[in-house]
Enzyme design. Structure first.
Site, PDB file in Angstrom:
ATOM      1  CG  HIS A   1      -3.031   9.151   2.035  1.00 11.19           C
ATOM      2  ND1 HIS A   1      -2.887   9.332   3.395  1.00 11.19           N
ATOM      3  CD2 HIS A   1      -3.154   7.817   1.862  1.00 11.19           C
ATOM      4  CE1 HIS A   1      -2.934   8.152   4.002  1.00 11.19           C
ATOM      5  NE2 HIS A   1      -3.102   7.216   3.072  1.00 11.19           N
TER       6      HIS A   1
ATOM      7  CG  HIS B   1      -0.429   3.518   0.842  1.00  9.54           C
ATOM      8  ND1 HIS B   1       0.273   3.237   1.996  1.00  9.54           N
ATOM      9  CD2 HIS B   1      -1.519   4.229   1.226  1.00  9.54           C
ATOM     10  CE1 HIS B   1      -0.379   3.739   3.038  1.00  9.54           C
ATOM     11  NE2 HIS B   1      -1.465   4.354   2.592  1.00  9.54           N
TER      12      HIS B   1
ATOM     13  CG  ASP C   1       3.140  -0.620  -0.357  1.00  7.57           C
ATOM     14  OD1 ASP C   1       2.276   0.273  -0.325  1.00  7.57           O
ATOM     15  OD2 ASP C   1       3.817  -0.927   0.643  1.00  7.57           O
TER      16      ASP C   1
ATOM     17  N   GLY D   1      -1.162   0.777   8.888  1.00  7.02           N
ATOM     18  CA  GLY D   1      -1.407  -0.625   9.202  1.00  7.02           C
ATOM     19  C   GLY D   1      -2.565  -0.790  10.166  1.00  7.02           C
TER      20      GLY D   1
ATOM     21  CG  HIS E   1      -2.456   5.661   7.682  1.00  7.07           C
ATOM     22  ND1 HIS E   1      -1.245   6.106   7.195  1.00  7.07           N
ATOM     23  CD2 HIS E   1      -3.141   5.171   6.604  1.00  7.07           C
ATOM     24  CE1 HIS E   1      -1.201   5.883   5.887  1.00  7.07           C
ATOM     25  NE2 HIS E   1      -2.329   5.329   5.502  1.00  7.07           N
TER      26      HIS E   1
ATOM     27  CD  GLU F   1      -8.009   3.613   6.870  1.00  7.22           C
ATOM     28  OE1 GLU F   1      -8.273   3.262   5.713  1.00  7.22           O
ATOM     29  OE2 GLU F   1      -6.848   3.630   7.330  1.00  7.22           O
TER      30      GLU F   1
ATOM     31  CG  ASP G   1      -5.618   4.819   0.906  1.00  9.02           C
ATOM     32  OD1 ASP G   1      -4.452   4.958   1.344  1.00  9.02           O
ATOM     33  OD2 ASP G   1      -6.466   4.121   1.485  1.00  9.02           O
ATOM     34  CG  ASP G   2      -3.697   1.518  -0.956  1.00 10.38           C
ATOM     35  OD1 ASP G   2      -2.473   1.334  -0.988  1.00 10.38           O
ATOM     36  OD2 ASP G   2      -4.336   1.739   0.088  1.00 10.38           O
TER      37      ASP G   2
END
Length: 332
Positions: free
Chosen positions: A12, A14, A16, A170, A197, A200, A278-279
């Site tokens: 998982h 991202h 971006d 999102g 997702h 969360e 994640d990010d």
């Protein structure tokens, strides 16, 4: 994370949310984008979390500076390639990289289909250069509504053979899964796996909806599943994978602190829970940090961390032969 025979896997991440700060600066200069800082250190607080954000949407606002510099499809290809290079530096053997073509295209009005193609090319280039195996996951950005997601889906379907799965990400709280039932039926019909997702920013009911309405066989985050014992039993019985991201959940205020995170309880309940980043560009972490710092802080024993890593291999979007090859490569 001491078993050398087990490959390092991130399921998982991202694309971006994983840009290098220097790349953001380079692309901003190239595409005449004004940033709130013109050096790595002055830009850092605007693109990386410095503490805990108010909520998920405040965390996601950091992404705007990252996607805002994607002025052409070559920029998209570059950041995809660099994601694989960075994964190699972390020691990752297998990476599942997800992205929203609309989110990446919207600032500069890029063609979404061209964005998908460029990311596929960049990821393949990076994989060949580094030896890191990669699978791509297309995201529908629910924040922009069902009609935008329909157009986003069309762009992903143009290049369906490059993608392993479809995701919904999102604003979970304000755009429930029920609005995207037809989108995900088309995704399943295209042969994609489904990960969503859920749990969360939303509650356990959001996880149930992802499973029942969208056909998810994996859940991104899933933190609030802990609130529903029946849901925990269902996730365990049906071998539903959970893509957990400890530091991200702390930074988005989904949990109060690491010890409050339910990952340990998920593993004790027999769930196929995993540990992911994640990010990492926003969170300023890598997978090693999540395994060696965040997981022990969340109360996981070494045996539980190892189990989470085994779970990642089990639920990865890989065939049995691909898993065997990955294990063989690790053993060499």
């Amino acid at each position: 994370m001491s078993d050398p025979s087990l490959p390092l896997i991130d399921l998982h991440r991202h694309l971006d949310g994983s840009l290098r700060i220097q790349t953001i600066l380079d692309l901003a200069r190239q595409h005449n984008v004004r940033l709130p800082g013109d050096t790595v250190e002055t830009l850092r607080p605007h693109v990386q979390v410095q503490g805990v954000e108010a909520d998920l949407l405040a965390f996601l606002a950091k992404l705007d500076w990252m996607v805002g510099v994607l002025g052409d499809v070559e920029a998209c290809r570059r950041v995809a390639r660099e994601n694989l290079e960075d994964a190699k530096q972390e020691g990752i053997a297998y990476l599942e990289l997800r992205f929203s073509p609309y989110f990446m295209a919207r600032t500069h009005g890029l063609n979404m289909g061209d964005v998908v193609a460029a990311i596929a090319e960049g990821a393949e280039e990076g994989s060949r250069a580094t030896g890191v195996k990669v699978k791509l996951i297309g995201i529908l950005s629910r924040t922009f509504g069902p009609e935008t997601c329909r157009r986003e889906l069309e762009a992903l379907l143009e290049h369906r053979h490059h993608l392993a799965a479809l995701d919904l990400a999102g604003d979970e709280r304000n755009w429930p899964a029920e609005l995207f039932i037809e989108h995900f039926k088309r995704g399943r019909d295209a042969g994609w796996a489904i990960t969503v997702h859920a749990g969360e920013a939303g509650g356990a009911a959001s996880v149930w909806a992802a499973l029942r309405e969208l056909g998810a066989t994996r859940i991104g985050h899933g933190v609030r599943a802990i609130d529903d014992p029946r849901l925990l039993d269902h996730l365990a019985a049906h071998r539903i994978g959970l893509e957990v991201s400890l530091t991200s959940n702390l930074q988005t205020n989904t949990v109060a602190d690491y010890p409050s995170h339910p990952l340990k309880q998920f593993l004790e309940h027999g769930l196929l829970a995993t540990i992911n980043t994640d990010d990492p560009g926003i969170s300023n972490i890598d997978l090693k940090h999540e395994l060696e710092v965040a997981a022990p802080a969340a109360g996981l024993t070494p045996a539980q961390i190892l189990q989470a890593r085994r779970n990642a291999l089990e639920i990865a979007y890989l065939s049995a032969d691909e898993k065997a090859a990955l294990l063989a490569g690790t053993a060499r």
